[in-house]
Every structure is written in C-alpha cells, then in structure tokens.
Design a protein around this motif. Structure first.
Motif, PDB file in Angstrom:
ATOM      1  N   LEU A 178      11.270   8.092  -5.044  1.00 18.71           N
ATOM      2  CA  LEU A 178      11.472   6.954  -4.142  1.00 18.71           C
ATOM      3  C   LEU A 178      12.942   6.524  -4.103  1.00 18.71           C
ATOM      4  O   LEU A 178      13.519   6.340  -3.025  1.00 18.71           O
ATOM      5  N   MET A 179      13.532   6.374  -5.275  1.00 13.18           N
ATOM      6  CA  MET A 179      14.922   5.904  -5.332  1.00 13.18           C
ATOM      7  C   MET A 179      15.882   6.936  -4.763  1.00 13.18           C
ATOM      8  O   MET A 179      16.802   6.593  -4.010  1.00 13.18           O
ATOM      9  N   ALA A 232       0.821  -1.205   0.000  1.00 13.38           N
ATOM     10  CA  ALA A 232       0.000   0.000   0.000  1.00 13.38           C
ATOM     11  C   ALA A 232       0.858   1.258   0.000  1.00 13.38           C
ATOM     12  O   ALA A 232       0.439   2.305  -0.481  1.00 13.38           O
ATOM     13  N   ALA A 233       2.064   1.134   0.552  1.00 12.26           N
ATOM     14  CA  ALA A 233       2.951   2.289   0.651  1.00 12.26           C
ATOM     15  C   ALA A 233       4.389   1.811   0.752  1.00 12.26           C
ATOM     16  O   ALA A 233       4.656   0.630   0.995  1.00 12.26           O
ATOM     17  N   GLY A 242      11.243  -0.464   3.269  1.00 12.71           N
ATOM     18  CA  GLY A 242      10.480  -1.357   2.405  1.00 12.71           C
ATOM     19  C   GLY A 242       9.001  -1.043   2.375  1.00 12.71           C
ATOM     20  O   GLY A 242       8.557   0.017   2.822  1.00 12.71           O
ATOM     21  N   MET A 243       8.244  -2.006   1.872  1.00 14.52           N
ATOM     22  CA  MET A 243       6.817  -1.766   1.663  1.00 14.52           C
ATOM     23  C   MET A 243       6.005  -2.013   2.938  1.00 14.52           C
ATOM     24  O   MET A 243       6.378  -2.778   3.813  1.00 14.52           O
ATOM     25  N   LEU A 244       4.883  -1.301   3.003  1.00 12.48           N
ATOM     26  CA  LEU A 244       3.928  -1.441   4.099  1.00 12.48           C
ATOM     27  C   LEU A 244       2.588  -1.883   3.527  1.00 12.48           C
ATOM     28  O   LEU A 244       2.175  -1.414   2.468  1.00 12.48           O
ATOM     29  N   CYS A 245       1.913  -2.766   4.240  1.00 14.30           N
ATOM     30  CA  CYS A 245       0.562  -3.142   3.835  1.00 14.30           C
ATOM     31  C   CYS A 245      -0.430  -2.099   4.372  1.00 14.30           C
ATOM     32  O   CYS A 245      -0.060  -1.228   5.175  1.00 14.30           O
ATOM     33  N   GLU A 246      -1.660  -2.193   3.936  1.00 16.76           N
ATOM     34  CA  GLU A 246      -2.680  -1.228   4.346  1.00 16.76           C
ATOM     35  C   GLU A 246      -2.866  -1.217   5.857  1.00 16.76           C
ATOM     36  O   GLU A 246      -3.060  -0.163   6.465  1.00 16.76           O
ATOM     37  N   ARG A 290       2.484   6.594  -0.472  1.00 19.58           N
ATOM     38  CA  ARG A 290       1.517   5.707  -1.118  1.00 19.58           C
ATOM     39  C   ARG A 290       2.022   5.285  -2.496  1.00 19.58           C
ATOM     40  O   ARG A 290       2.526   6.111  -3.253  1.00 19.58           O
ATOM     41  N   ILE A 291       1.897   3.985  -2.806  1.00 19.98           N
ATOM     42  CA  ILE A 291       2.317   3.507  -4.121  1.00 19.98           C
ATOM     43  C   ILE A 291       1.232   2.603  -4.710  1.00 19.98           C
ATOM     44  O   ILE A 291       0.451   1.984  -3.985  1.00 19.98           O
TER      45      ILE A 291
END
Length: 248
Positions: free
Chosen positions: A221-222, A162-163, A170-174, A185-186
């Motif tokens: 992001l990068m 989700a983000a 790293g990535m996060l879930c909702e 947000r991605i």
C-alpha cells in the motif's frame, strides 16, 4: 553570512580531489548543502562529521549557493547504523527520500525531529519497515499527499473502511468500493495501522508486533501510494528490494 546549525547528514558526495559536499537537514533552515574542504583526507578534521547519518553542530559561512564548513562537532555518530548492512540500508532509504523530496532550504522542524527519531529507532532495532512507513507518511503529509482515512473519499461519509484506493487517495466504504476497480481490500487492522502512520510520533513508538502478511500488505500500500503520488526512483529502495529478493 555565518550560520550555526544542528543538522543530520543526509547526503555526502566527493567534490574535487580532497573535498566533500554534505547535505544537511536542519531544524532551523531546512535542507542545506556545504563544502567540507579536505574531508576526504585521512587526517581531516571534518572526516567523521561529513559521514552519512551523522548528527552534529555545524558552523559554516555562506555567500552563494553552497556554504563552506568552518567547524563541526559530532553529537550522535550513529555508529551502530553504519556498522550493520540492514540498519544502513533502511537509514539510507530515509536519507535519500528526504534529500529527493525536499528542495534547498525546504523543510520544517517536525521533519527534522521525525528523521532524527527514525534513525534512533533504527539504531535501537525497532521494526525497520514500520519505521520506514511512519517516516514515509510524514513526508507525504509534508508534500500535501496525506491519504484520506477518516471518511470515504467518494461519498465523504464516515463509514468503516472496506478498501484503499491508491488513485483516489484514500479509503472507500463498502457502498463505494466499485468506484475504483483497482482498490485494495483492507481489514480494520490495516486501516488502524495507516492511521497510526499519520498520527504517531516515531520518537515515542515502542516495539510494534505486526504479522508478516500484514507487513507485506502495508508495504504494498505505501509503496504503491508513494509511486503514484510522488513517483521517485530511489537507488536505496532498489537496494532494499534486492536484499529482500535474495534473502540478505
């Protein structure tokens, strides 16, 4: 001791009145620096082989910190890169990034292959920014800063991204997105592109068609991730930013 290596010139600097010190990225020995005596002179036999981005065979003798170049043969001069401002700017960024992130005799064959593949991709006019991000990710992986993209960095469950959390890596879930108020947000597409940067071999990529707004978010992001976890100030990146700012 005498060495014969294939290398890419990632840095070339004046040394004394007529000499240059060139820094090579090699497959066999990582990053090496050698003195090319007389390379600044007009009729020097090392003039072309000491230029930035040159890929060639280098024979040198080394007894201390610096080697002394004895012979060089150019395999690929990458003329098209040096002849175009945009190509040269992006190639300079990759070369400086490599030089700054690696110590002497540090590196690995895959980094050499990815840098050479990136220069070839730039010369062939593949998307310069996507090539930059592919190589940036390879450097992050080498340095031990690979972002977590297969599962949520908080709950460790394989949920849909989700983000992206720069700070948490790293990535996060909702469900966990509130754990980092600065998380970005991605979309699913952005998540796939980030995974592509990890998995893809730049030598095998074709033309990638990415929407301008997607490219801007990927760049943000990068850049943010690099600045947070590596924290290097690169002159070549500042130059790229100036080119973009003034529409060059």
């Amino acid at each position: 001791m005498q060495y014969r290596v294939q290398g890419i010139v990632i840095r070339s600097m004046d040394y004394g009145e007529g000499n240059k010190i060139i820094t090579l990225l090699t497959r066999e020995h990582g990053k090496l620096s050698v003195v090319a005596r007389g390379a600044k002179k007009v009729k020097s036999r090392f003039g072309s082989s000491a230029q930035l981005f040159t890929f060639g065979d280098y024979l040198f003798f080394k007894s201390g910190q610096l080697g002394t170049l004895n012979h060089a043969e150019i395999i690929e001069p990458y003329h098209k890169i040096r002849e175009d401002l945009h190509r040269a700017a992006h190639a300079s960024y990759l070369a400086e990034l490599t030089d700054r992130m690696l110590g002497d005799q540090e590196g690995q064959p895959i980094l050499f292959d990815q840098l050479k593949g990136s220069l070839t991709a730039i010369q062939e006019d593949k998307d310069y920014e996507i090539v930059d991000h592919l190589y940036e990710m390879k450097m992050l992986m080498f340095a031990g800063y690979t972002p977590e993209l297969s599962q949520c960095v908080v709950c460790r469950e394989s949920r849909e991204a989700a983000a992206f959390s720069i700070g948490l890596g790293g990535m996060l879930c909702e469900r966990c997105i509130l754990r980092d108020p600065q998380a970005i947000r991605i979309s699913a597409g952005i998540g796939k592109m980030l995974k592509l940067f990890i998995q893809a071999d730049v030598r095998r990529i074709g033309q990638i068609d990415v929407k301008p707004q997607t490219k801007q978010l990927l760049k943000h992001l990068m850049r943010s991730y690099m600045d947070t976890h590596v924290a290097l100030r690169l002159k070549s990146r500042d130059f790229l930013d100036q080119m973009e700012k003034y529409g060059v």
